[in-house]
Design a protein around this motif. Structure first.
Motif, PDB file in Angstrom:
ATOM      1  N   UNK A  98     -10.987   7.769   6.659  1.00 19.31           N
ATOM      2  CA  UNK A  98     -10.165   8.795   6.233  1.00 19.31           C
ATOM      3  C   UNK A  98      -8.807   8.538   5.799  1.00 19.31           C
ATOM      4  N   UNK A  99      -8.249   7.494   6.567  1.00 19.19           N
ATOM      5  CA  UNK A  99      -6.877   6.654   6.035  1.00 19.19           C
ATOM      6  C   UNK A  99      -6.606   5.313   6.746  1.00 19.19           C
ATOM      7  N   UNK A 100      -6.099   4.433   6.052  1.00 17.52           N
ATOM      8  CA  UNK A 100      -5.646   2.987   6.629  1.00 17.52           C
ATOM      9  C   UNK A 100      -4.255   3.307   7.178  1.00 17.52           C
ATOM     10  N   UNK A 101      -4.112   2.717   8.412  1.00 19.71           N
ATOM     11  CA  UNK A 101      -3.256   2.687   9.268  1.00 19.71           C
ATOM     12  C   UNK A 101      -2.018   1.487   9.182  1.00 19.71           C
ATOM     13  N   UNK A 102      -2.865   0.512   8.273  1.00 15.77           N
ATOM     14  CA  UNK A 102      -2.068  -0.711   8.061  1.00 15.77           C
ATOM     15  C   UNK A 102      -2.228  -1.082   6.754  1.00 15.77           C
ATOM     16  N   UNK A 103      -1.217  -2.029   6.073  1.00 14.96           N
ATOM     17  CA  UNK A 103      -1.340  -2.450   4.707  1.00 14.96           C
ATOM     18  C   UNK A 103      -1.682  -4.054   4.792  1.00 14.96           C
TER      19      UNK A 103
ATOM     20  N   UNK B  10      -5.253 -10.204  16.884  1.00 15.02           N
ATOM     21  CA  UNK B  10      -4.006 -10.111  16.568  1.00 15.02           C
ATOM     22  C   UNK B  10      -3.510 -10.951  15.335  1.00 15.02           C
ATOM     23  N   UNK B  11      -2.712 -10.797  14.417  1.00 12.48           N
ATOM     24  CA  UNK B  11      -2.441 -11.566  13.352  1.00 12.48           C
ATOM     25  C   UNK B  11      -1.740 -10.692  11.963  1.00 12.48           C
ATOM     26  N   UNK B  12      -2.279 -11.411  10.640  1.00 13.96           N
ATOM     27  CA  UNK B  12      -1.808 -10.622   9.643  1.00 13.96           C
ATOM     28  C   UNK B  12      -2.986 -10.341   9.006  1.00 13.96           C
ATOM     29  N   UNK B  13      -2.822  -8.843   8.463  1.00 14.16           N
ATOM     30  CA  UNK B  13      -3.853  -8.233   7.728  1.00 14.16           C
ATOM     31  C   UNK B  13      -4.108  -9.032   6.193  1.00 14.16           C
ATOM     32  N   UNK B  14      -5.308  -9.394   6.208  1.00 10.71           N
ATOM     33  CA  UNK B  14      -5.643 -10.406   4.644  1.00 10.71           C
ATOM     34  C   UNK B  14      -6.122  -9.555   3.882  1.00 10.71           C
ATOM     35  N   UNK B  15      -7.170  -8.732   4.446  1.00  8.32           N
ATOM     36  CA  UNK B  15      -7.737  -7.754   3.360  1.00  8.32           C
ATOM     37  C   UNK B  15      -8.224  -6.534   4.137  1.00  8.32           C
ATOM     38  N   UNK B  16      -8.378  -5.498   3.381  1.00  6.78           N
ATOM     39  CA  UNK B  16      -8.802  -4.142   3.701  1.00  6.78           C
ATOM     40  C   UNK B  16     -10.162  -3.973   2.912  1.00  6.78           C
ATOM     41  N   UNK B  17     -10.787  -3.633   3.593  1.00 11.22           N
ATOM     42  CA  UNK B  17     -12.559  -3.483   3.205  1.00 11.22           C
ATOM     43  C   UNK B  17     -12.765  -1.847   3.013  1.00 11.22           C
ATOM     44  N   UNK B  18     -12.993  -1.518   1.919  1.00 10.13           N
ATOM     45  CA  UNK B  18     -13.299   0.045   1.684  1.00 10.13           C
ATOM     46  C   UNK B  18     -11.926   0.909   1.176  1.00 10.13           C
ATOM     47  N   UNK B  19     -12.169   1.936   0.717  1.00  4.82           N
ATOM     48  CA  UNK B  19     -11.289   2.722   0.111  1.00  4.82           C
ATOM     49  C   UNK B  19     -11.083   4.099   0.922  1.00  4.82           C
ATOM     50  N   UNK B  20     -10.059   4.718   1.094  1.00  2.00           N
ATOM     51  CA  UNK B  20      -9.971   5.770   1.784  1.00  2.00           C
ATOM     52  C   UNK B  20     -10.786   7.051   1.173  1.00  2.00           C
ATOM     53  N   UNK B  21     -11.556   7.815   1.952  1.00  2.00           N
ATOM     54  CA  UNK B  21     -12.373   8.718   1.267  1.00  2.00           C
ATOM     55  C   UNK B  21     -13.824   8.157   1.277  1.00  2.00           C
TER      56      UNK B  21
END
Length: 486
Positions: free
Chosen positions: A21-26, A54-65
């Protein structure tokens, strides 16, 4: 600091995919263990997925929707090693953790072989925990049935080579869901080269093959592929119409431009399947009656004292319904087709058909037969609000035994609703408006509404259904007497 990939957790109850549905982080955000990173929608609810790292977001896999399979990558984290993160991973490897909030894992022990299949396929084999439910609109909508039970899945041995290819190697498929998808799409697994580890065939491989089938081997081709198009016509007019029908963004059947395509997935997919199953399996009949709700409206108004809000008319109707089901238990039942039995239930979980942004849902007020009118009012408001917010529990969405549908909120007088499968009946209430009515031989204005009952003729006949409907109608017309007696 090390890099870790967090995959979409086991959803439990036979669920194998979810819509993002949506990402809550970037990318670049710093997160703590158990911090929510994404909001996903399953066939049951909208839930937040917490990170085990715990840490730093390096990559988001997938697009909203988009849709993600269980076990596919969700986020990559440059994470800080911590005891909490280590415990989470250990728990998942033991087969008990990594489950979305509100769901449970399979009660089966996870063997080494099953874990191996899980890693290879990226899909967690689970066992469906009971019947799914489905949907139906009530506190605001016309009915839609509940979700049909999800069939249990289990590891399946690799399929033998296709019989028409004696020398072919057996296709490497770990997930029975992939086999099922291949059968549905008409894809020959033996003709695919898997993109997974060691050539494993994945769901994505099957979906791509369904859209772009591999070229046919001239040595094995015996007849031309079937098509649903006519042979080319030399007439210019016909050719132009065909070209227009095949143009991108054009509906093939009508030749009209496509305004929008809405994928059937998540809750909407479950609703569609339940509606189809209800219509296909249930021999339904409908009966209805006009009722004078003037006294009920007056009684309700008298209960608004000081800051105390009066219960809704739906709460009163719910109370009359559960009393009617005690008198006519034929309507509080389900059909067990496998055992060829009518299963009558002891107690009432009253489903309330509810219109939501995600489709028509039927959350149930559990043990409604034990509640007063005010308690029913509180319960109805709570479960319908939860359904609209996507926070209703699995039990609330799947355990209804009878459904109440208030389609009058749409300004309509009546409706022949679809039974909320696998229940055997649904009662609907139309709008209540002032109409001329004969009272004591005189025509006077009264508040009149319509009650309609749709029932499964396998579970009861016209006598029981008519008796139940008249019981509820009499209670609406003489509410004080009904509440005192029942």
């Amino acid at each position: 600091m090390s890099r870790q990939v967090f995959t979409l957790p086991d959803l439990g109850e036979g669920l194998t995919e979810a819509e993002l549905v949506r990402w809550l982080v970037r990318v670049g955000d710093t997160i703590a263990v158990d911090a929510p990173v994404a909001e996903v929608e399953t066939a049951k609810a909208i839930v937040e997925v917490p990170s085990p790292y715990a840490g730093v977001i390096a990559e988001l896999h997938g697009a909203e929707g988009g849709t993600l399979d269980v076990g596919s990558p969700l986020i990559t984290v440059d994470h800080l090693d911590s005891p909490a993160a280590a415990g989470y991973v250990a728990e998942e490897r033991a087969g008990s953790g990594n489950v979305l909030i509100g769901y449970g894992t399979s009660e089966q022990p996870v063997t080494g072989r099953r874990r191996g299949r899980r890693v290879a396929s990226g899909v967690t084999p689970t066992v469906a925990a009971g019947a799914a439910t489905a949907p139906n609109p009530l506190a605001t909508a016309p009915i839609a049935p509940v979700a049909a039970p999800t069939p249990p899945t289990r590891p399946v041995a690799d399929a033998p080579a296709a019989p028409d290819r004696p020398g072919a190697e057996r296709p490497r498929v770990a997930s029975p869901l992939v086999r099922q998808l291949a059968r549905r799409e008409g894809v020959d697994l033996a003709a695919l080269i898997g993109s997974g580890p060691t050539g494993l065939i994945t769901r994505g491989d099957v979906q791509r093959a369904a859209v772009n089938p591999p070229a046919t081997d001239p040595a094995t081709a015996t007849e031309p592929a079937d098509t649903d198009t006519e042979p080319a016509d030399t007439d210019t007019t016909t050719a132009t119409a065909t070209d227009r029908a095949e143009a991108p963004g054009t509906d093939r059947r009508t030749g009209l431009a496509v305004g929008e395509r809405i994928p059937l997935r998540g809750v909407r997919k479950v609703i569609a399947q339940a509606l189809s199953r209800s219509r296909a399996e249930i021999p339904e009949a409908t009966t209805w009656v006009d009722v004078d709700a003037t006294e009920l409206i007056a009684l309700r108004a008298s209960l608004a004292v000081g800051e105390q809000r009066a219960p809704s008319l739906l709460a009163f109707l719910a109370r009359f319904v559960v009393a009617g089901l005690r008198a006519y238990p034929e309507l509080n039942a389900r059909i067990d087709t496998e055992r060829e039995e009518i299963v009558r239930l002891d107690g009432v979980n009253l489903g309330i058909a509810t219109q939501t942004d995600r489709g028509l849902l039927v959350p149930a007020v559990l043990d409604a037969d034990r509640l007063s009118v005010r308690a029913l009012d509180t319960g109805i408001r709570r479960v319908t609000d939860a359904a609209r917010a996507g926070t209703a529990s699995s039990a609330e969405l799947t355990r209804g035994s009878f459904t109440l549908n208030n389609y009058g909120v749409f300004g309509v007088d009546g409706s022949a609703a679809i039974i909320n499968y696998p229940e055997v009946a649904i009662l609907g209430l139309g709008r209540i408006i002032a109409r001329p009515w004969v009272v004591g031989g005189e025509v006077v204005p009264r508040q009149i509404g319509q009650l309609s009952l749709v029932f499964d003729h396998r579970a009861c006949d016209g006598g029981a259904s008519g008796g139940f409907l008249r019981h509820v109608a009499d209670a609406v017309e003489h509410p004080l007497a009904a509440l005192v007696e029942g």
